[in-house]
Enzyme design. Structure first.
Site, PDB file in Angstrom:
ATOM      1  N   SER A 290       0.818  -1.210   0.000  1.00 51.09           N
ATOM      2  CA  SER A 290       0.000   0.000   0.000  1.00 51.09           C
ATOM      3  C   SER A 290       0.855   1.266   0.000  1.00 51.09           C
ATOM      4  CB  SER A 290      -0.941  -0.048   1.211  1.00 51.09           C
ATOM      5  OG  SER A 290      -1.868   0.995   1.201  1.00 51.09           O
ATOM      6  N   ASP A 301      10.183   5.387  -9.741  1.00 49.79           N
ATOM      7  CA  ASP A 301       9.748   5.994 -11.001  1.00 49.79           C
ATOM      8  C   ASP A 301      10.433   7.326 -11.261  1.00 49.79           C
ATOM      9  OD1 ASP A 301       8.112   3.876 -11.478  1.00 49.79           O
ATOM     10  OD2 ASP A 301       6.226   4.949 -11.164  1.00 49.79           O
ATOM     11  N   LYS A 315      -0.417  -4.165  -3.593  1.00 50.24           N
ATOM     12  CA  LYS A 315      -1.747  -3.635  -3.275  1.00 50.24           C
ATOM     13  C   LYS A 315      -1.891  -2.262  -3.919  1.00 50.24           C
ATOM     14  CE  LYS A 315      -4.857  -2.397   0.545  1.00 50.24           C
ATOM     15  NZ  LYS A 315      -5.049  -0.985   0.201  1.00 50.24           N
TER      16      LYS A 315
END
Length: 585
Positions: A290, A301, A315
């Site tokens: 999460s 990223d 998740k």
């Protein structure tokens, strides 16, 4: 005529959409009416009196089970569990309790630092006898935990039996709001490497991380290890705030995309960062989920950190709490989240038919996305680390010695309690070690206790024998089977010595926790942590660090590095089996 035809063509899709919507509303109304009538008839005709809380509660749970495991109903008696999940706070004494199977009693396992239990003087191993006038010797962990909790400021009389002194003791304890430590330890390591252990994204916890990071910089930290292993997540906003420590203002960290406009939102960094250039390694594993995945995935990223460890949980769903009548609540999945590259890392497709929801997305169906520097990353299946180190494992004998199940003799727990009794103080957490004499004492205790356990290899061997007998191969290969069986008969003394290093680590960590609490246990565990050591090695090699964050050449197919290692360091000191028998109080 052409205009009329065009108008009809445009009208047909709108008509079909409206019809579909009407059909949906009709089906909803129809089945709610059917349910209502079923219950009315049961209430009127069923032979026994119905318990509406149980009967309708079961129906609610079954309905939610057909969706996803994160959409949950919280009855009036369980709303405090939801509040604790969101805030990390509860009112009680601040201690972990557990069932001692051999004694068949609930005992104190681990008081937390600066909490009522520790301040009152409760010790590991204390047997809980009663709370006020309520006897607890025949009760399970959940019942005892509920009685230890209560409204902050209320007091109660706790009676315990302390085995080390063979005396009953009484403590008057005042409950207070307990906030679980979301950042139990941080410190400066060799080579000016800062380390932060962060285990829960509760409300306002990002401020603690900021303070710790600023303090580490003041101490001289020139690089950072941010440990998100076993961090199950929490607040999405806190994840964005933490990323903001190292990412400039105005950068998109995560997007929520749901069915309703209100469920869709873009989170951007709102403040000026603390540091945008310091090298960072983020540690993750299969229990990082999460908000942990938002944090690690966004930093990956944006090419701001190297992610090291094993693939995260996966998740990619977002939940919000909704207040319902009669002080009840619903936690409902409203959207999926997408990190800066545009990927969603949800690992499972939840099927609504039949209440089953275990369809893992295969790697072959995942899609390629790109980081800010052009490195390939993929959606589905969690965050794949840039440097992958296989998860460390715990030997079977160590699991059975440290777990609290029906097969456990509790010999390890009892040894730690006795050691604490005989040693009022010990060396600092990072320096403490058991002696050879201590190890010999523990080993003798295990053997004398008659401890046995079932090796996995023996179970698999027995299954192989049954299969060979069924298929008719056993008699022909009996000599080979007998030879293998003789080698699989485990010798406890031999196995203890074989896994001495791991068993000593578990023993030392449990002992240290009794003196220096969770922070001391974490600090000591870093001495054995091979994932941490690899992170430190990377941070001490700037060129290798930069190379990992650079875009790969076309001929290279993966940015992943795999490092082989033996399964020794960074073992789980609280096996999952413990969760069945322990509770926070």
């Amino acid at each position: 005529m052409r205009k009329l035809f065009l108008a009809l063509v445009l009208t047909v899709p709108l008509t079909l959409a409206a019809q579909s919507q009407n059909d949906h509303h009709f089906e909803v109304g129809k089945h709610l009416d059917i349910f209502n009538n079923i219950y009315k008839n049961l209430e009127l005709l069923y032979v026994d009196t119905l318990n509406p809380k149980e009967t309708i509660g079961t129906a609610i749970d079954a309905m939610l089970h057909s969706l996803d495991p994160y959409t949950e109903y919280y009855g009036e008696e369980n709303t405090k569990d939801l509040r604790m999940m969101l805030t990390g706070k509860y009112a009680g004494i601040g201690a972990l309790i557990r069932k001692h199977q051999k004694l068949d009693r609930v005992v104190v396992d681990e008081p937390y630092a600066n909490m009522p239990a520790a301040e009152a003087g409760l010790k590991k191993g204390d047997i809980i006898l009663s709370i006020d006038d309520s006897l607890m010797t025949d009760k399970e962990v959940g019942h005892v935990s509920n009685h230890l909790r209560g409204e902050p400021g209320t007091s109660f009389l706790l009676k315990v039996f302390r085995p080390s002194t063979a005396k009953e003791m009484k403590f008057k304890i005042t409950r207070k709001n307990i906030k679980l430590p979301e950042m139990p330890y941080y410190g400066l390591r060799e080579g000016n490497i800062g380390y932060i252990n962060y285990n829960s994204f509760t409300q306002e916890s990002s401020k603690e991380v900021r303070r710790a990071f600023v303090d580490l910089k003041k101490q001289g930290a020139t690089s950072l290890i941010f440990d998100l292993r076993n961090n199950g997540g929490g607040s999405e906003a806190e994840a964005v705030n933490i990323v903001n420590l190292w990412i400039p203002k105005g950068v998109t960290v995560v997007e929520n995309r749901g069915k309703l406009k209100e469920a869709s939102r873009t989170y951007k960094t709102m403040l000026e960062p603390v540091d945008t250039v310091m090298p960072i390694v983020v540690l993750v594993n299969g229990e990082s989920a999460s908000a942990s995945e938002i944090t690690s995935g966004a930093l990956q990223d944006l090419d701001r950190a190297i992610i090291l460890g094993t693939r995260t949980y996966g998740k990619g769903l977002v939940q919000i709490p909704i207040d319902l009548p009669y002080n009840t609540n619903l936690k409902v999945t409203t959207s999926k989240y997408y990190i800066p590259s545009g990927r969603c890392i949800q690992a499972i497709n939840y099927k609504h038919s039949g209440g089953g929801y275990l369809e893992h997305i295969p790697d072959s169906l995942t899609k390629v996305f790109y980081t800010a520097h052009g490195r390939e990353v993929r959606d589905g299946g969690g965050i794949k680390p840039d440097v992958e180190i296989k998860a460390d494992t715990i030997p079977n004998i160590a699991f059975y010695l440290s777990a609290t199940g029906q097969d456990s003799t509790e010999v390890m727990f009892d040894y730690v309690v006795d050691y604490i009794t005989k040693h009022p103080t010990i060396a600092p957490a990072a320096e403490f070690h058991l002696t050879d004499a201590d190890w010999a004492d523990f080993k003798a205790r295990v053997i004398k206790s008659g401890f046995t356990y079932d090796p996995v290899s023996k179970k698999q061997f027995d299954q192989l024998v049954k299969t060979a007998q069924f298929e008719g191969y056993y008699e022909e290969a009996k000599a080979a089977f007998d030879n293998l069986a003789s080698k699989l008969n485990h010798d406890v003394a031999f196995d203890l010595e074989k896994h001495k290093a791991v068993l000593l680590q578990i023993l030392e960590t449990d002992i240290i926790a009794a003196y220096y609490y969770q922070a001391g246990a974490i600090e000591a565990g870093l001495n054995y942590d091979r994932q941490l050591k690899e992170a430190e090695r990377l941070l001490k090699n700037p060129e290798e660090y930069k190379k990992l964050l650079a875009p790969k050449k076309p001929k290279e197919t993966s940015s992943l590095i795999t490092i082989d290692q033996k399964p020794i360091g960074n073992i789980s000191l609280k096996p999952k089996k413990l969760e069945l028998f322990s509770a926070l109080s």
